[in-house]
Design an enzyme around this catalytic site. Structure first.
Site, PDB file in Angstrom:
ATOM      1  N   GLY A  37     -31.746  26.661 -12.294  1.00 53.86           N
ATOM      2  CA  GLY A  37     -30.390  26.551 -11.759  1.00 53.86           C
ATOM      3  C   GLY A  37     -29.833  27.870 -11.271  1.00 53.86           C
ATOM      4  O   GLY A  37     -30.495  28.918 -11.334  1.00 53.86           O
TER       5      GLY A  37
ATOM      6  N   ILE B 264     -36.677  20.395 -15.269  1.00 56.20           N
ATOM      7  CA  ILE B 264     -37.319  19.112 -14.954  1.00 56.20           C
ATOM      8  C   ILE B 264     -38.176  19.201 -13.695  1.00 56.20           C
ATOM      9  O   ILE B 264     -39.004  18.335 -13.454  1.00 56.20           O
ATOM     10  CB  ILE B 264     -36.288  17.961 -14.821  1.00 56.20           C
ATOM     11  CG1 ILE B 264     -35.044  18.426 -14.057  1.00 56.20           C
ATOM     12  CG2 ILE B 264     -35.913  17.397 -16.170  1.00 56.20           C
ATOM     13  CD1 ILE B 264     -34.020  17.332 -13.834  1.00 56.20           C
TER      14      ILE B 264
ATOM     15  N   ASP C 190     -37.751  17.886 -19.909  1.00 56.90           N
ATOM     16  CA  ASP C 190     -36.508  17.124 -19.777  1.00 56.90           C
ATOM     17  C   ASP C 190     -35.807  17.220 -21.135  1.00 56.90           C
ATOM     18  O   ASP C 190     -36.378  16.832 -22.159  1.00 56.90           O
ATOM     19  CB  ASP C 190     -36.842  15.668 -19.438  1.00 56.90           C
ATOM     20  CG  ASP C 190     -35.582  14.847 -19.211  1.00 56.90           C
ATOM     21  OD1 ASP C 190     -34.503  15.217 -19.741  1.00 56.90           O
ATOM     22  OD2 ASP C 190     -35.671  13.814 -18.513  1.00 56.90           O
ATOM     23  N   ILE C 191     -34.601  17.708 -21.129  1.00 52.77           N
ATOM     24  CA  ILE C 191     -33.893  17.964 -22.367  1.00 52.77           C
ATOM     25  C   ILE C 191     -33.651  16.676 -23.165  1.00 52.77           C
ATOM     26  O   ILE C 191     -33.406  16.714 -24.368  1.00 52.77           O
ATOM     27  CB  ILE C 191     -32.576  18.730 -22.075  1.00 52.77           C
ATOM     28  CG1 ILE C 191     -32.031  19.377 -23.325  1.00 52.77           C
ATOM     29  CG2 ILE C 191     -31.539  17.870 -21.408  1.00 52.77           C
ATOM     30  CD1 ILE C 191     -32.959  20.378 -23.891  1.00 52.77           C
TER      31      ILE C 191
ATOM     32  N   TYR D  43     -17.901  16.041 -17.117  1.00 56.05           N
ATOM     33  CA  TYR D  43     -18.515  17.363 -17.374  1.00 56.05           C
ATOM     34  C   TYR D  43     -17.666  18.143 -18.380  1.00 56.05           C
ATOM     35  O   TYR D  43     -18.179  18.641 -19.393  1.00 56.05           O
ATOM     36  CB  TYR D  43     -18.615  18.108 -16.042  1.00 56.05           C
ATOM     37  CG  TYR D  43     -19.022  19.563 -16.118  1.00 56.05           C
ATOM     38  CD1 TYR D  43     -20.295  19.943 -16.553  1.00 56.05           C
ATOM     39  CD2 TYR D  43     -18.151  20.573 -15.690  1.00 56.05           C
ATOM     40  CE1 TYR D  43     -20.667  21.285 -16.586  1.00 56.05           C
ATOM     41  CE2 TYR D  43     -18.518  21.906 -15.714  1.00 56.05           C
ATOM     42  CZ  TYR D  43     -19.783  22.263 -16.175  1.00 56.05           C
ATOM     43  OH  TYR D  43     -20.145  23.591 -16.193  1.00 56.05           O
TER      44      TYR D  43
ATOM     45  N   LYS E  60     -18.607  19.217 -22.277  1.00 47.54           N
ATOM     46  CA  LYS E  60     -18.646  20.614 -22.717  1.00 47.54           C
ATOM     47  C   LYS E  60     -17.640  20.855 -23.851  1.00 47.54           C
ATOM     48  O   LYS E  60     -17.930  21.604 -24.792  1.00 47.54           O
ATOM     49  CB  LYS E  60     -18.363  21.543 -21.536  1.00 47.54           C
ATOM     50  CG  LYS E  60     -19.481  21.575 -20.500  1.00 47.54           C
ATOM     51  CD  LYS E  60     -20.698  22.341 -21.014  1.00 47.54           C
ATOM     52  CE  LYS E  60     -21.777  22.445 -19.948  1.00 47.54           C
ATOM     53  NZ  LYS E  60     -22.884  23.326 -20.336  1.00 47.54           N
TER      54      LYS E  60
ATOM     55  N   ILE F  81     -19.125  30.939 -11.287  1.00 44.18           N
ATOM     56  CA  ILE F  81     -20.015  32.108 -11.160  1.00 44.18           C
ATOM     57  C   ILE F  81     -20.445  32.284  -9.697  1.00 44.18           C
ATOM     58  O   ILE F  81     -20.875  31.325  -9.037  1.00 44.18           O
ATOM     59  CB  ILE F  81     -21.263  31.951 -12.058  1.00 44.18           C
ATOM     60  CG1 ILE F  81     -20.845  31.690 -13.525  1.00 44.18           C
ATOM     61  CG2 ILE F  81     -22.165  33.175 -11.950  1.00 44.18           C
ATOM     62  CD1 ILE F  81     -20.038  32.781 -14.187  1.00 44.18           C
TER      63      ILE F  81
HETATM   64  P1  NAD Z   1     -27.241  24.306 -12.092  1.00 41.12           P
HETATM   65  O1  NAD Z   1     -26.756  22.949 -11.783  1.00 41.12           O
HETATM   66  O2  NAD Z   1     -27.472  25.253 -10.970  1.00 41.12           O
HETATM   67  O3  NAD Z   1     -28.584  24.224 -12.941  1.00 41.12           O
HETATM   68  C1  NAD Z   1     -28.731  23.310 -13.998  1.00 41.12           C
HETATM   69  C2  NAD Z   1     -30.213  23.089 -14.203  1.00 41.12           C
HETATM   70  O4  NAD Z   1     -30.359  22.099 -15.233  1.00 41.12           O
HETATM   71  C3  NAD Z   1     -30.922  22.554 -12.951  1.00 41.12           C
HETATM   72  O5  NAD Z   1     -31.999  23.398 -12.596  1.00 41.12           O
HETATM   73  C4  NAD Z   1     -31.397  21.165 -13.362  1.00 41.12           C
HETATM   74  O6  NAD Z   1     -32.650  20.796 -12.817  1.00 41.12           O
HETATM   75  C5  NAD Z   1     -31.466  21.292 -14.873  1.00 41.12           C
HETATM   76  N1  NAD Z   1     -31.384  19.991 -15.530  1.00 41.12           N
HETATM   77  C6  NAD Z   1     -30.605  18.925 -15.213  1.00 41.12           C
HETATM   78  N2  NAD Z   1     -30.880  17.889 -16.011  1.00 41.12           N
HETATM   79  C7  NAD Z   1     -31.843  18.307 -16.866  1.00 41.12           C
HETATM   80  C8  NAD Z   1     -32.548  17.686 -17.929  1.00 41.12           C
HETATM   81  N3  NAD Z   1     -32.351  16.399 -18.255  1.00 41.12           N
HETATM   82  N4  NAD Z   1     -33.459  18.425 -18.610  1.00 41.12           N
HETATM   83  C9  NAD Z   1     -33.701  19.713 -18.285  1.00 41.12           C
HETATM   84  N5  NAD Z   1     -33.083  20.344 -17.268  1.00 41.12           N
HETATM   85  C10 NAD Z   1     -32.175  19.646 -16.563  1.00 41.12           C
HETATM   86  O7  NAD Z   1     -26.244  24.945 -13.162  1.00 41.12           O
HETATM   87  P2  NAD Z   1     -25.872  26.469 -13.360  1.00 41.12           P
HETATM   88  O8  NAD Z   1     -24.761  26.774 -12.427  1.00 41.12           O
HETATM   89  O9  NAD Z   1     -27.081  27.321 -13.357  1.00 41.12           O
HETATM   90  O10 NAD Z   1     -25.250  26.400 -14.813  1.00 41.12           O
HETATM   91  C11 NAD Z   1     -26.019  26.671 -15.968  1.00 41.12           C
HETATM   92  C12 NAD Z   1     -25.157  26.363 -17.174  1.00 41.12           C
HETATM   93  O11 NAD Z   1     -23.971  27.157 -17.130  1.00 41.12           O
HETATM   94  C13 NAD Z   1     -24.702  24.908 -17.233  1.00 41.12           C
HETATM   95  O12 NAD Z   1     -24.745  24.477 -18.556  1.00 41.12           O
HETATM   96  C14 NAD Z   1     -23.284  24.940 -16.730  1.00 41.12           C
HETATM   97  O13 NAD Z   1     -22.499  23.957 -17.300  1.00 41.12           O
HETATM   98  C15 NAD Z   1     -22.823  26.321 -17.170  1.00 41.12           C
HETATM   99  N6  NAD Z   1     -21.774  26.857 -16.308  1.00 41.12           N
HETATM  100  C16 NAD Z   1     -22.041  27.221 -15.040  1.00 41.12           C
HETATM  101  C17 NAD Z   1     -21.012  27.732 -14.231  1.00 41.12           C
HETATM  102  C18 NAD Z   1     -21.251  28.160 -12.816  1.00 41.12           C
HETATM  103  O14 NAD Z   1     -20.298  28.504 -12.111  1.00 41.12           O
HETATM  104  N7  NAD Z   1     -22.494  28.190 -12.350  1.00 41.12           N
HETATM  105  C19 NAD Z   1     -19.719  27.854 -14.759  1.00 41.12           C
HETATM  106  C20 NAD Z   1     -19.476  27.417 -16.054  1.00 41.12           C
HETATM  107  C21 NAD Z   1     -20.530  26.958 -16.840  1.00 41.12           C
HETATM  108  C1  AKB Z   2     -18.362  23.837 -11.765  1.00 40.43           C
HETATM  109  O1  AKB Z   2     -17.612  24.083 -10.795  1.00 40.43           O
HETATM  110  O2  AKB Z   2     -18.617  22.711 -12.195  1.00 40.43           O
HETATM  111  C2  AKB Z   2     -18.920  25.027 -12.519  1.00 40.43           C
HETATM  112  C3  AKB Z   2     -18.033  25.361 -13.667  1.00 40.43           C
HETATM  113  C4  AKB Z   2     -16.842  26.163 -13.465  1.00 40.43           C
HETATM  114  O3  AKB Z   2     -18.313  24.938 -14.766  1.00 40.43           O
HETATM  115  N1  AKB Z   2     -19.069  26.105 -11.594  1.00 40.43           N
END
Ligand code: NAD
Ligand code: AKB
Length: 307
Positions: free
Chosen positions: A9, A33, A47-48, A137, A141, A167
Site C-alpha cells: 500500500g 494479497i 490474506d489477513i 472505515y 478503526k 498521508i
Molecule cells: P492502502 O490502501 O494503500 O494499502 C492497504 C494494503 O492492504 C493494500 O496493499 C491491500 O492490498 C492490502 N490489503 C487489503 N485487504 C487485505 C487483506 N485481506 N489481507 C492482506 N492485505 C490486504 O493503505 P495505506 O494508505 O498504505 O494505509 C496503510 C494503513 O494506514 C491502513 O491501515 C490505513 O487505515 C492507515 N492509514 C492510512 C492513511 C493514509 O493517508 N494513507 C491515513 C490514516 C491511516
Molecule cells: C483516508 O482518506 O481514508 C485515509 C485516512 C485519513 O485514513 N487517508
C-alpha cells in the site's frame, strides 16, 4: 523478524523500505494479497482473514514484531461495508490474538482521523473525545483502537498505535481514501493538466508528509515501553490545509496550474472529519515533533514526484 501486512500500500511500500534500512533487509518480511511487479525482497502472500496462514507465517518466519497495515480505506470502504469491517476489524482481532499466542514483542496498528465524526470538536481535536464516525472505515478503526487497549490491559500485549492524518508522499500512490486528492493534485500540476478536485475548495483536513509519518511510526515503536501511556491510539498532527490552500501553494511554483472543484460522495466523509488535531500527548509522552509544513511539503513533492 518483522512482519509488515498490507506492505504493497501507499504507506506499506515506503515503511517496509525504511524498516529494512533500520533493521536489515533480511529481517523484514513484506506481505500482502498481491505481489508488486518485479518485487525481489522477502515477501509472503498473506490474506489477513486467513488465520491458519497467518499463524503459519508468524511461526515459520519466527516473527517478533508486526506492523499491521492491511486495511480498506474510507472511500473504498463505503462500497462494501461488511467486507471492510471484516478486513479492518476481524483482521486486526486475528492479528492481536496470534500476537498473544506467539508472545510477539510489539505490534503497530495504524488508526486514523476517520475515527472522528460530526459530534467531535473540529478545531484542535483533543485526544479523548467521543468517537462517532460516519464511515465503516472509521467505525472499524475506532473499535480497533479499543481492542488494542483491551489486549494491552488484559494480556500485556505491547501494541502501539497512531491516528494518522492524510498521508502525502511521492514514493507511492494512495489507495481509496478521502485525502487522496492531496497526492493526485501534484501529478496533474507536473503534467501541466487541470486537476478536478473531488472535495470543496474550503474543506480543511489534517495532513502529514510521508517522511514525518515514517519517523513518527519508528520513534513510537522504539520508545521505552513505560512512555507509551495511551494504548488505544495517539492523536498525531503536522499541518492542516484545504484544497484551495494547497492549490495556491503549488501555484507559487507553477503559476498556470488550474484546479476545478466537483465534490462527490467523498465530500460528506471529509466534512465529518476534523480540521486540526491536538497531539500534545504524543509530543510529551514519547517526543513526537513534525518537520514538514505545507510550504516545505509542497516544495519537496514538486522536486520528487516522477510523472
Ligand atoms: P492502502 O490502501 O494503500 O494499502 C492497504 C494494503 O492492504 C493494500 O496493499 C491491500 O492490498 C492490502 N490489503 C487489503 N485487504 C487485505 C487483506 N485481506 N489481507 C492482506 N492485505 C490486504 O493503505 P495505506 O494508505 O498504505 O494505509 C496503510 C494503513 O494506514 C491502513 O491501515 C490505513 O487505515 C492507515 N492509514 C492510512 C492513511 C493514509 O493517508 N494513507 C491515513 C490514516 C491511516
Ligand atoms: C483516508 O482518506 O481514508 C485515509 C485516512 C485519513 O485514513 N487517508
Amino acid at each position: 523478524m518483522i512482519l509488515v501486512t498490507g506492505a504493497n500500500g501507499q504507506i506499506g511500500q515506503v515503511l517496509t523500505k525504511r524498516l529494512r534500512q533500520l533493521h536489515g533487509a533480511d529481517n523484514v518480511l513484506a506481505s500482502d494479497i498481491t505481489k508488486l511487479d518485479n518485487y525481489t525482497e522477502k515477501f509472503e502472500f498473506l490474506d489477513i482473514l486467513n488465520k491458519h496462514r497467518l499463524n503459519e507465517v508468524i511461526g515459520d518466519h519466527k516473527i517478533t514484531q508486526v506492523y499491521h497495515l492491511a486495511a480498506i480505506l474510507s472511500a473504498s470502504g463505503e462500497w462494501n461495508p461488511k467486507k471492510t469491517w471484516n478486513v479492518n476489524l476481524n483482521g486486526l482481532l486475528t492479528m492481536l490474538t496470534l500476537a498473544v499466542d506467539h508472545k510477539l514483542e510489539k505490534v503497530f496498528f495504524p488508526s486514523t482521523i476517520a475515527v472522528f465524526g460530526n459530534t467531535t470538536p473540529r478545531i484542535n481535536t483533543p485526544q479523548h473525545v467521543p468517537l462517532l464516525p460516519e464511515t465503516v472505515y472509521g467505525m472499524s478503526k475506532a473499535t480497533g483502537e479499543n481492542w488494542c487497549n483491551y489486549f494491552n490491559k488484559r494480556y500485556d500485549l505491547d501494541v502501539r498505535s497512531l491516528r494518522y492524518p492524510g498521508i502525502i508522499g511521492y514514493q507511492s500512490l494512495p489507495g481509496g481514501g478521502t485525502t487522496d486528492y492531496a497526492v493526485e493534485i501534484f501529478y496533474a500540476a507536473l503534467r501541466g493538466e487541470e486537476y478536478t478536485c473531488f472535495l470543496n475548495e474550503d474543506t480543511r483536513l489534517p495532513m502529514m508528509y510521508m517522511a514525518d509519518a515514517l519517523r513518527g511510526t519508528t520513534d513510537l515503536m522504539e520508545a521505552p515501553k513505560e512512555s507509551i501511556q495511551i494504548r488505544s491510539s495517539y492523536n498525531l498532527a503536522a499541518m492542516s490545509f484545504s484544497p484551495i490552500e494547497i492549490t495556491r501553494e503549488i501555484q507559487k511554483h507553477i503559476p498556470d496550474f488550474k484546479v476545478k472543484f466537483e465534490p462527490d460522495f467523498r465530500q460528506e466523509i471529509a466534512s465529518s472529519w476534523t480540521e486540526s488535531i491536538d497531539d500534545s500527548f504524543a509530543r510529551s509522552h514519547w517526543g513526537w515533533n513534525h518537520e514538514y509544513d505545507l510550504e516545505k511539503m509542497v516544495k519537496d513533492m514538486l522536486e520528487n514526484v516522477t510523472i
